[in-house]
Design a protein around this motif. Structure first.
Motif, PDB file in Angstrom:
ATOM      1  N   GLY A  26     -23.246 -65.252  41.303  1.00 41.35           N
ATOM      2  CA  GLY A  26     -23.836 -66.429  40.702  1.00 41.35           C
ATOM      3  C   GLY A  26     -22.795 -67.239  39.941  1.00 41.35           C
ATOM      4  O   GLY A  26     -21.937 -66.684  39.282  1.00 41.35           O
ATOM      5  N   THR A  31     -27.312 -65.156  36.761  1.00 40.07           N
ATOM      6  CA  THR A  31     -28.056 -65.656  37.912  1.00 40.07           C
ATOM      7  C   THR A  31     -28.717 -64.500  38.651  1.00 40.07           C
ATOM      8  O   THR A  31     -28.076 -63.480  38.928  1.00 40.07           O
ATOM      9  CB  THR A  31     -27.128 -66.413  38.868  1.00 40.07           C
ATOM     10  OG1 THR A  31     -26.552 -67.529  38.184  1.00 40.07           O
ATOM     11  CG2 THR A  31     -27.898 -66.913  40.087  1.00 40.07           C
ATOM     12  N   PHE A  33     -30.512 -63.491  42.121  1.00 39.30           N
ATOM     13  CA  PHE A  33     -30.646 -64.004  43.479  1.00 39.30           C
ATOM     14  C   PHE A  33     -30.830 -62.862  44.463  1.00 39.30           C
ATOM     15  O   PHE A  33     -30.561 -61.695  44.170  1.00 39.30           O
ATOM     16  CB  PHE A  33     -29.420 -64.834  43.868  1.00 39.30           C
ATOM     17  CG  PHE A  33     -28.116 -64.090  43.847  1.00 39.30           C
ATOM     18  CD1 PHE A  33     -27.358 -63.993  42.685  1.00 39.30           C
ATOM     19  CD2 PHE A  33     -27.633 -63.465  44.992  1.00 39.30           C
ATOM     20  CE1 PHE A  33     -26.155 -63.311  42.663  1.00 39.30           C
ATOM     21  CE2 PHE A  33     -26.429 -62.776  44.981  1.00 39.30           C
ATOM     22  CZ  PHE A  33     -25.683 -62.699  43.815  1.00 39.30           C
ATOM     23  N   THR A 105     -32.499 -67.964  45.134  1.00 35.94           N
ATOM     24  CA  THR A 105     -32.223 -67.815  43.706  1.00 35.94           C
ATOM     25  C   THR A 105     -33.529 -67.804  42.933  1.00 35.94           C
ATOM     26  O   THR A 105     -34.411 -68.632  43.189  1.00 35.94           O
ATOM     27  CB  THR A 105     -31.317 -68.955  43.204  1.00 35.94           C
ATOM     28  OG1 THR A 105     -30.122 -68.973  43.984  1.00 35.94           O
ATOM     29  CG2 THR A 105     -30.953 -68.754  41.743  1.00 35.94           C
TER      30      THR A 105
END
Length: 126
Positions: A26, A31, A33, A105
């Motif tokens: 990320g 992040t 995902f 995401t």
């Protein structure tokens, strides 16, 4: 967003082997995902981009006829990494190899994108 970074390219003699890696991460810390399918493409100078191999999240693979039996694609879902093991390399395998992935995401925003790496050069000498 998720970034893909390839590594492992280089110069090898015909008949030799190389292994490529593609790591997804990320661009923003934290992040979250999920990588759906992953694929390797290649593009030689003056030629169209060619699909080399694909692998689903569950591990189903497919290969172009030109590399079948010589290349092996694999992935590690925990490490968010795809691999391409290339054996019995030929001069016509010379190209920039690019990693491609469909990424969903979850955070910081929910979206699904088609992501590409910058590529890694593979040169096979005769």
């Amino acid at each position: 967003q998720v970034q893909l970074v390839e590594s492992g390219g280089g110069l090898v003699q015909a008949g030799g082997s190389l292994g490529l890696s593609c790591v997804a991460s990320g661009s923003i810390s934290g992040t979250i995902f999920r990588i759906n399918y992953m694929a390797w493409y290649r593009q030689a100078p003056g030629k169209q981009r060619e699909l080399v191999a694909t692998i689903t999240r569950g591990g189903n693979t497919d290969y172009s006829e030109s590399v079948k039996g010589r290349f092996t694609i694999s992935r590690d879902n925990v490490k968010n990494t795809a691999y391409l093991q290339m054996n019995s390399l030929k001069p016509e395998d010379t190209a920039v190899y690019l990693c491609n992935a469909e990424v969903t995401t979850v955070w910081p925003r929910s979206e699904t994108n088609d992501s590409w790496g910058q590529g890694t050069q593979v040169t096979v000498s005769s």
